[in-house]
Design an enzyme around this catalytic site. Structure first.
Site, PDB file in Angstrom:
ATOM      1  N   ASP A   1      39.064 -89.837 -20.239  1.00 31.63           N
ATOM      2  CA  ASP A   1      38.863 -89.241 -21.558  1.00 31.63           C
ATOM      3  C   ASP A   1      39.973 -88.236 -21.861  1.00 31.63           C
ATOM      4  O   ASP A   1      40.500 -87.584 -20.965  1.00 31.63           O
ATOM      5  CB  ASP A   1      37.505 -88.537 -21.597  1.00 31.63           C
ATOM      6  CG  ASP A   1      37.019 -88.286 -23.009  1.00 31.63           C
ATOM      7  OD1 ASP A   1      37.644 -88.788 -23.953  1.00 31.63           O
ATOM      8  OD2 ASP A   1      36.011 -87.573 -23.164  1.00 31.63           O
ATOM      9  N   GLY A   2      40.317 -88.113 -23.148  1.00 30.44           N
ATOM     10  CA  GLY A   2      41.246 -87.087 -23.575  1.00 30.44           C
ATOM     11  C   GLY A   2      42.594 -87.579 -24.059  1.00 30.44           C
ATOM     12  O   GLY A   2      43.475 -86.767 -24.376  1.00 30.44           O
TER      13      GLY A   2
ATOM     14  N   HIS B   1      47.235 -92.947 -25.684  1.00 28.77           N
ATOM     15  CA  HIS B   1      46.741 -94.075 -24.888  1.00 28.77           C
ATOM     16  C   HIS B   1      47.841 -94.620 -23.977  1.00 28.77           C
ATOM     17  O   HIS B   1      47.570 -95.002 -22.833  1.00 28.77           O
ATOM     18  CB  HIS B   1      46.214 -95.172 -25.808  1.00 28.77           C
ATOM     19  CG  HIS B   1      45.003 -94.756 -26.605  1.00 28.77           C
ATOM     20  ND1 HIS B   1      43.900 -94.174 -26.030  1.00 28.77           N
ATOM     21  CD2 HIS B   1      44.730 -94.840 -27.947  1.00 28.77           C
ATOM     22  CE1 HIS B   1      42.997 -93.911 -26.970  1.00 28.77           C
ATOM     23  NE2 HIS B   1      43.485 -94.311 -28.133  1.00 28.77           N
TER      24      HIS B   1
ATOM     25  N   ASN C   1      33.644 -98.638 -28.726  1.00 29.71           N
ATOM     26  CA  ASN C   1      34.971 -98.331 -29.248  1.00 29.71           C
ATOM     27  C   ASN C   1      35.404 -99.248 -30.388  1.00 29.71           C
ATOM     28  O   ASN C   1      36.375 -98.942 -31.099  1.00 29.71           O
ATOM     29  CB  ASN C   1      36.024 -98.399 -28.132  1.00 29.71           C
ATOM     30  CG  ASN C   1      35.961 -97.223 -27.186  1.00 29.71           C
ATOM     31  OD1 ASN C   1      36.399 -97.307 -26.034  1.00 29.71           O
ATOM     32  ND2 ASN C   1      35.397 -96.098 -27.628  1.00 29.71           N
TER      33      ASN C   1
ATOM     34  N   SER D   1      28.247 -91.530 -21.116  1.00 27.92           N
ATOM     35  CA  SER D   1      28.825 -92.420 -22.139  1.00 27.92           C
ATOM     36  C   SER D   1      28.642 -93.911 -21.835  1.00 27.92           C
ATOM     37  O   SER D   1      29.573 -94.697 -21.989  1.00 27.92           O
ATOM     38  CB  SER D   1      30.313 -92.098 -22.346  1.00 27.92           C
ATOM     39  OG  SER D   1      30.458 -90.831 -22.926  1.00 27.92           O
TER      40      SER D   1
END
Length: 262
Positions: free
Chosen positions: A41-42, A58, A89, A213
């Site tokens: 994540d992030g 990404h 997503n 998640s």
């Protein structure tokens, strides 16, 4: 006097040995880590901080993944499972989804030979049939090429969702006409995407979030959880070692109580 000194010396020696034994017993025992799962994540926040498009984040995340696979292999971790694209997503802006699909395909094509030379065994976890034919073909080719590699396993969870996995398992159990009386945890596990894989010992989530998640819901029932504020593109060897050190401080009881030593 000499005998008294020898006696005191002997007593002190025994006390020292007992203290050392007590210290060793009180230290947490290192537990082997076979399988690490990572919620990467992030990427978007990393890009935003640098005033870059999200896709740049990404791409930086792919670089981080290459780095972490190598670090994990060097630490003799048998397997990594990484959350690359969830079933949720698809709800992101179309241009970002298209960019992620293209990045996934390009990464397989550009990295496959090196991963194979480095002894990485690839596996896809998720709904492959929802992906474009060229991606499906690339995934099949990567799995076939690397299937006998033994240095480290890399499970890429792409178009993956823990609930979707359970739905798919139940559908197949029903389609196979299994007797309801025979359904148990072992049978369900044998119908999951992760069939024949060990459950993760440790789940790492980056970027400071504290959610699972929809990731490996069944498999991580008793996994240790570690969260770090480090954004995924910045994650590296020191972060991995910090997670392993945290893991080594814990005692895994799997719902049971410790049995006191006699």
């Amino acid at each position: 006097m000499t005998k008294m000194q020898q006696l005191f010396s002997s007593i002190k020696g025994k006390e020292k040995n007992l203290a050392q034994t007590s210290l060793i017993a009180s230290e947490p025992q290192k537990q082997p880590v076979r399988h690490i799962a990572i919620i990467m994540d992030g990427n978007g926040r990393w890009a935003n901080k640098r005033h870059l498009p999200r896709l740049a984040g990404h791409k930086a995340g792919v670089t981080a993944l290459r780095r972490v696979v190598e670090c994990a292999a060097d630490e003799n971790i048998e397997m990594l499972s990484v959350y690359a694209f969830s079933t949720e997503n698809w709800g992101r802006p179309q241009h970002e989804v298209d960019g992620l699909m293209r990045l996934f395909w390009e990464t397989i094509r550009s990295d496959l030979e090196k991963l194979h030379r480095d002894g990485v065994r690839l596996r896809h976890l998720g709904r492959l049939y929802d992906l474009s034919p060229d991606i499906q073909q690339a995934v099949h080719e990567s799995i076939e090429l690397t299937k006998d590699n033994t240095r480290i396993g890399l499970n890429v969870c792409f178009n993956y969702g823990g609930r979707a996995e359970l739905v798919d398992a139940v559908r197949q159990i029903i389609a196979d006409g299994r007797d309801p009386e025979t359904i148990n945890e072992e049978l369900i596990s044998s119908y999951l995407y992760t069939r024949d894989l060990p459950d993760p010992d440790l789940v790492i989530r980056t970027a400071g979030e504290m959610r699972v998640s929809n990731f490996l819901l069944w498999q991580s029932a008793y996994s240790e959880y570690y969260a770090t504020s480090t954004l995924w593109p910045d994650f590296g060897h020191e972060d991995l070692m910090a997670a392993l050190e945290s893991y080594n401080q814990r005692q895994r009881r799997f719902g049971r109580l410790d049995v006191p030593s006699k």
